[in-house]
Write an enzyme that holds these catalytic residues in place. Structure first.
Site, PDB file in Angstrom:
ATOM      1  N   SER A 245     108.025  61.948  38.489  1.00 11.98           N
ATOM      2  CA  SER A 245     109.555  61.213  38.847  1.00 11.98           C
ATOM      3  C   SER A 245     110.238  62.195  37.945  1.00 11.98           C
ATOM      4  O   SER A 245     111.038  62.233  39.286  1.00 11.98           O
ATOM      5  CB  SER A 245     109.246  60.119  38.603  1.00 11.98           C
ATOM      6  OG  SER A 245     108.650  60.228  36.798  1.00 11.98           O
ATOM      7  N   HIS A 275     100.636  59.020  39.548  1.00 10.19           N
ATOM      8  CA  HIS A 275     101.190  58.532  38.531  1.00 10.19           C
ATOM      9  C   HIS A 275     101.477  57.639  37.595  1.00 10.19           C
ATOM     10  O   HIS A 275     100.776  56.483  37.306  1.00 10.19           O
ATOM     11  CB  HIS A 275     102.394  59.654  39.069  1.00 10.19           C
ATOM     12  CG  HIS A 275     103.967  60.143  37.736  1.00 10.19           C
ATOM     13  ND1 HIS A 275     103.721  60.228  36.368  1.00 10.19           N
ATOM     14  CD2 HIS A 275     105.104  59.824  38.351  1.00 10.19           C
ATOM     15  CE1 HIS A 275     104.657  60.332  36.309  1.00 10.19           C
ATOM     16  NE2 HIS A 275     105.723  60.562  37.382  1.00 10.19           N
ATOM     17  N   HIS A 322      95.527  64.245  32.448  1.00 10.59           N
ATOM     18  CA  HIS A 322      96.608  64.786  32.488  1.00 10.59           C
ATOM     19  C   HIS A 322      96.551  65.628  33.462  1.00 10.59           C
ATOM     20  O   HIS A 322      95.681  66.605  32.437  1.00 10.59           O
ATOM     21  CB  HIS A 322      97.325  64.221  31.010  1.00 10.59           C
ATOM     22  CG  HIS A 322      98.791  63.951  31.071  1.00 10.59           C
ATOM     23  ND1 HIS A 322     100.063  65.121  31.114  1.00 10.59           N
ATOM     24  CD2 HIS A 322      99.352  62.835  31.111  1.00 10.59           C
ATOM     25  CE1 HIS A 322     101.248  64.815  31.532  1.00 10.59           C
ATOM     26  NE2 HIS A 322     100.713  63.794  31.752  1.00 10.59           N
ATOM     27  N   ARG A 331     101.657  58.362  23.194  1.00 13.85           N
ATOM     28  CA  ARG A 331     102.034  57.219  23.828  1.00 13.85           C
ATOM     29  C   ARG A 331     101.073  56.262  23.709  1.00 13.85           C
ATOM     30  O   ARG A 331     100.945  54.579  23.345  1.00 13.85           O
ATOM     31  CB  ARG A 331     102.269  57.474  25.542  1.00 13.85           C
ATOM     32  CG  ARG A 331     103.450  58.628  25.324  1.00 13.85           C
ATOM     33  CD  ARG A 331     103.857  59.266  26.737  1.00 13.85           C
ATOM     34  NE  ARG A 331     103.146  59.302  27.482  1.00 13.85           N
ATOM     35  CZ  ARG A 331     103.347  59.703  28.261  1.00 13.85           C
ATOM     36  NH1 ARG A 331     104.484  59.553  29.438  1.00 13.85           N
ATOM     37  NH2 ARG A 331     101.769  59.932  29.513  1.00 13.85           N
ATOM     38  N   ASP A 377      98.725  55.264  30.330  1.00 14.97           N
ATOM     39  CA  ASP A 377      98.461  53.967  31.000  1.00 14.97           C
ATOM     40  C   ASP A 377      97.317  53.395  30.990  1.00 14.97           C
ATOM     41  O   ASP A 377      97.388  52.515  31.334  1.00 14.97           O
ATOM     42  CB  ASP A 377      98.748  54.269  32.696  1.00 14.97           C
ATOM     43  CG  ASP A 377      99.750  55.196  33.118  1.00 14.97           C
ATOM     44  OD1 ASP A 377     100.771  54.287  32.326  1.00 14.97           O
ATOM     45  OD2 ASP A 377     100.089  56.059  33.637  1.00 14.97           O
TER      46      ASP A 377
HETATM   47  N1  HAX Z   1      88.636  60.604  36.628  1.00 18.36           N
HETATM   48  C1  HAX Z   1      87.913  61.420  37.239  1.00 18.36           C
HETATM   49  N2  HAX Z   1      88.572  62.630  37.630  1.00 18.36           N
HETATM   50  C2  HAX Z   1      89.399  63.202  36.954  1.00 18.36           C
HETATM   51  C3  HAX Z   1      89.639  62.646  36.572  1.00 18.36           C
HETATM   52  C4  HAX Z   1      89.802  61.512  35.844  1.00 18.36           C
HETATM   53  N3  HAX Z   1      90.868  60.482  35.248  1.00 18.36           N
HETATM   54  N4  HAX Z   1      90.649  63.451  35.392  1.00 18.36           N
HETATM   55  C5  HAX Z   1      91.058  64.419  36.542  1.00 18.36           C
HETATM   56  N5  HAX Z   1      90.136  64.420  37.162  1.00 18.36           N
HETATM   57  C6  HAX Z   1      89.374  65.592  38.056  1.00 18.36           C
HETATM   58  C7  HAX Z   1      89.847  65.676  39.224  1.00 18.36           C
HETATM   59  O1  HAX Z   1      90.309  64.720  39.802  1.00 18.36           O
HETATM   60  C8  HAX Z   1      89.622  67.073  39.908  1.00 18.36           C
HETATM   61  O2  HAX Z   1      88.617  66.889  40.481  1.00 18.36           O
HETATM   62  P1  HAX Z   1      88.485  67.796  41.788  1.00 18.36           P
HETATM   63  O3  HAX Z   1      88.675  69.717  41.114  1.00 18.36           O
HETATM   64  O4  HAX Z   1      87.401  68.108  42.490  1.00 18.36           O
HETATM   65  O5  HAX Z   1      90.013  67.569  42.880  1.00 18.36           O
HETATM   66  C9  HAX Z   1      89.750  67.779  38.098  1.00 18.36           C
HETATM   67  O6  HAX Z   1      88.981  66.779  37.665  1.00 18.36           O
HETATM   68  C10 HAX Z   1      90.201  68.888  37.793  1.00 18.36           C
HETATM   69  O7  HAX Z   1      91.374  68.340  37.302  1.00 18.36           O
HETATM   70  P2  HAX Z   1      92.645  68.300  35.980  1.00 18.36           P
HETATM   71  O8  HAX Z   1      93.302  69.784  36.408  1.00 18.36           O
HETATM   72  O9  HAX Z   1      91.716  67.561  34.654  1.00 18.36           O
HETATM   73  O10 HAX Z   1      93.919  67.282  36.685  1.00 18.36           O
HETATM   74  P3  HAX Z   1      94.518  67.716  37.122  1.00 18.36           P
HETATM   75  O11 HAX Z   1      95.776  67.887  36.160  1.00 18.36           O
HETATM   76  O12 HAX Z   1      95.096  68.036  38.609  1.00 18.36           O
HETATM   77  O13 HAX Z   1      95.581  65.987  37.391  1.00 18.36           O
HETATM   78  C11 HAX Z   1      96.175  63.674  36.661  1.00 18.36           C
HETATM   79  C12 HAX Z   1      95.802  64.921  36.537  1.00 18.36           C
HETATM   80  C13 HAX Z   1      96.471  62.752  35.918  1.00 18.36           C
HETATM   81  C14 HAX Z   1      96.184  63.489  38.473  1.00 18.36           C
HETATM   82  C15 HAX Z   1      94.208  63.327  36.698  1.00 18.36           C
HETATM   83  O14 HAX Z   1      93.784  63.539  35.427  1.00 18.36           O
HETATM   84  C16 HAX Z   1      93.657  62.184  37.605  1.00 18.36           C
HETATM   85  O15 HAX Z   1      93.978  61.649  38.518  1.00 18.36           O
HETATM   86  N6  HAX Z   1      93.849  60.571  36.563  1.00 18.36           N
HETATM   87  C17 HAX Z   1      93.480  59.298  37.156  1.00 18.36           C
HETATM   88  C18 HAX Z   1      94.568  58.755  37.465  1.00 18.36           C
HETATM   89  C19 HAX Z   1      95.158  58.806  36.519  1.00 18.36           C
HETATM   90  O16 HAX Z   1      95.700  58.003  34.967  1.00 18.36           O
HETATM   91  N7  HAX Z   1      97.248  58.597  36.484  1.00 18.36           N
HETATM   92  C20 HAX Z   1      98.228  58.764  35.505  1.00 18.36           C
HETATM   93  C21 HAX Z   1      98.530  59.967  34.456  1.00 18.36           C
HETATM   94  C22 HAX Z   1      99.913  59.554  33.697  1.00 18.36           C
HETATM   95  C23 HAX Z   1     100.795  60.110  34.099  1.00 18.36           C
HETATM   96  O17 HAX Z   1     101.631  60.222  35.198  1.00 18.36           O
HETATM   97  N8  HAX Z   1     101.081  57.895  33.907  1.00 18.36           N
HETATM   98  O18 HAX Z   1     102.586  57.737  35.054  1.00 18.36           O
END
Ligand code: HAX
Length: 440
Positions: A245, A275, A322, A331, A377
């Site tokens: 964002s 996000h 994350h 947080r 979150d």
């Molecule tokens: N559950 C299951 N799998 C997860 C995961 C979770 N909570 N977090 C990461 N992974 C997976 C990814 O999907 C990725 O899988 P693939 O290789 O099969 O695609 C793998 O683990 C590696 O990912 P990463 O490098 O650890 O994480 P990223 O930096 O790519 O992504 C995210 C970070 C936050 C998007 C990710 O951890 C996620 O999807 N979390 C759940 C959604 C969430 O809670 N989002 C909010 C984040 C905080 C925020 O911005 N708030 O606003």
């Protein structure tokens, strides 16, 4: 610009003018300094870790979490002014800190509260625009449209059309930012009212601070809930510049789009489930789990089975993981602390704490998740539900109201420092293959 005395603007102008001069000479003398290498995996991997932007208001460390101008969240709880009789920081104080780099006094914070109350009125055409939308339009879509609509009031746009000199950009941006922050609780509360209430325009209380006013306009006046809002709107405010964002707003604003358009773009970015929308997804996932298990007090084994089922169906566990953090999010810890102090026996809060015990080892065992810990979150929904705010499709709007503080303070800095149009380089897969060939 305005004739009224504005101590925040004066201080910001002094500080930003000094830094602008300093940065100019730093770049002149050190412009060729190498600050990092870019690896191919980063080009394909969402640009993780590539340093490409300047963001003064906060800095994120993978292990220590967020620091706002050097202060951690526990330090902010100690050092920022609170409401009379309260113990949570006032978001006004954080805005002052982010914009000036200095901790504010109580008097300065009171001034900000008053100033935002003064600037808070939303033009009628904004309400009329929103009323044209179906009432079940997602609150984040309404929020984005409402903010974009208010852009017609941009002082920056008006002055730009009149031929404003670039040295004045910071001033018009500051005025727009202060107006927008002041208006957001009114807009957000109106959206709540039309989505879940009687659709009337909310009325502010002329004695209250920004967060408490917002809570009251939403229809909540429990003192503990007002304190929760103060904490909530403080801790969600900023997470350095690279998050989706903030970065979106920075990019859009670098074209000299006004802060309304830029911040509406940030809101669109926040509305994705990876996000900000994750706060809605967390509580939805928890409610679905409780319904499926047929209990409000699931065991850790039952939770583990449900987590496994979610993973097996190719979905993520919302509220965990994350892109930068490698520890439990401070947080999350701050919200857990609030629950421990105020509502330790709440059943839903206890489910959130059990999930915290179960999920990290399970994610870790997948061997690919870089951060198995909870993020911001994971906890917020349970706190809001406790105080009666169960309309979870609204939760990301609360996040968005808070995020305005960091993003808009940073956009003021960006214009004051004269930062240019952002334009990174993209590459094609053909180019990548050629580089690999050349290298071998
Ligand atoms: N559950 C299951 N799998 C997860 C995961 C979770 N909570 N977090 C990461 N992974 C997976 C990814 O999907 C990725 O899988 P693939 O290789 O099969 O695609 C793998 O683990 C590696 O990912 P990463 O490098 O650890 O994480 P990223 O930096 O790519 O992504 C995210 C970070 C936050 C998007 C990710 O951890 C996620 O999807 N979390 C759940 C959604 C969430 O809670 N989002 C909010 C984040 C905080 C925020 O911005 N708030 O606003």
């Amino acid at each position: 610009m305005a004739d009224r005395k504005d101590p925040l603007k004066e201080k910001f102008h002094k500080k930003s003018s000094e830094l602008r001069t300093e940065i100019r000479s730093l770049i002149k003398a050190n412009g060729d300094l190498v600050v990092g290498d870019v690896k191919l995996a980063q080009v394909f991997g969402g640009a993780r870790g590539i340093k490409t932007m300047m963001w003064e208001t906060s800095e994120l460390d993978a292990y220590d979490g967020i620091r706002f101008r050097g202060y951690t969240i526990p330090q902010l709880r100690e050092k920022l002014p609170t409401a009379p009789g309260g113990e949570e920081p006032l978001p006004e104080g954080l805005f002052w800190l982010m914009l000036t780099g200095d901790l504010p006094t109580k008097t300065q914070v009171k001034w900000v509260s008053k100033e935002w109350r003064r600037r808070g009125k939303i033009p009628n055409y904004v309400y009329a625009t929103l009323k044209k939308l179906p009432a079940d339009t997602h609150p984040m879509t309404q929020f984005s449209i409402g903010i974009t609509a208010m852009g017609s009031d941009s002082i920056f746009d008006k002055k730009y059309a009149e031929g404003m000199h670039k040295s004045e950009y910071w001033d018009a941006t500051y005025e727009d930012a202060m107006n927008l922050i002041a208006r957001l609780p009114h807009l957000a509360a109106f959206i709540f009212s039309r989505s879940f209430g009687d659709g009337k325009k909310p009325k502010q209380d002329r004695t209250l601070d920004w967060a408490a006013n917002y809570a009251k306009m939403l229809g909540f006046d429990n003192g503990e809930f007002l304190e929760l809002m103060r904490l909530y709107l403080t801790i969600h405010a900023d997470h350095e510049g690279g998050n989706a964002s903030a970065h979106t707003a920075f990019l859009v604003n670098s074209t000299l789009a006004n802060v309304y358009t830029s911040f509406a773009s940030a809101i669109n970015s926040l509305s994705g489930p990876l996000h900000g929308l994750a706060n809605q997804e967390v509580i939805k996932w928890v409610f679905n789990m409780l319904e499926e298990l047929g209990t409000q007090k699931p065991t850790k084994e039952q939770i583990a089975d449900y987590v496994q089922k979610t993973l097996d169906s190719g979905r993520v566990i919302p509220g965990y993981g994350h892109a930068v953090l490698r520890q439990p999010d401070p947080r999350f810890t701050a919200q857990r602390g609030f629950a421990e102090r105020n509502i330790p026996n709440d059943e839903l809060v206890q489910v959130i704490w059990k999930i915290f015990d179960v999920v990290p080892p399970m994610l870790e065992s997948l061997g690919k998740v870089k951060n198995p810990w909870p993020n911001v979150d994971a906890h917020s929904g349970a706190l809001l539900v406790h105080y009666g705010m169960k309309q979870y499709v609204y939760y990301t709007v609360l996040f968005g109201v808070s995020r305005a503080l960091g993003v808009l303070a940073a956009l003021c800095w960006s214009r004051a420092l004269g930062q240019p149009l952002e334009r990174p380089k993209s590459v094609t897969s053909e180019w990548v293959k050629e580089q690999i060939k050349k290298n071998s």
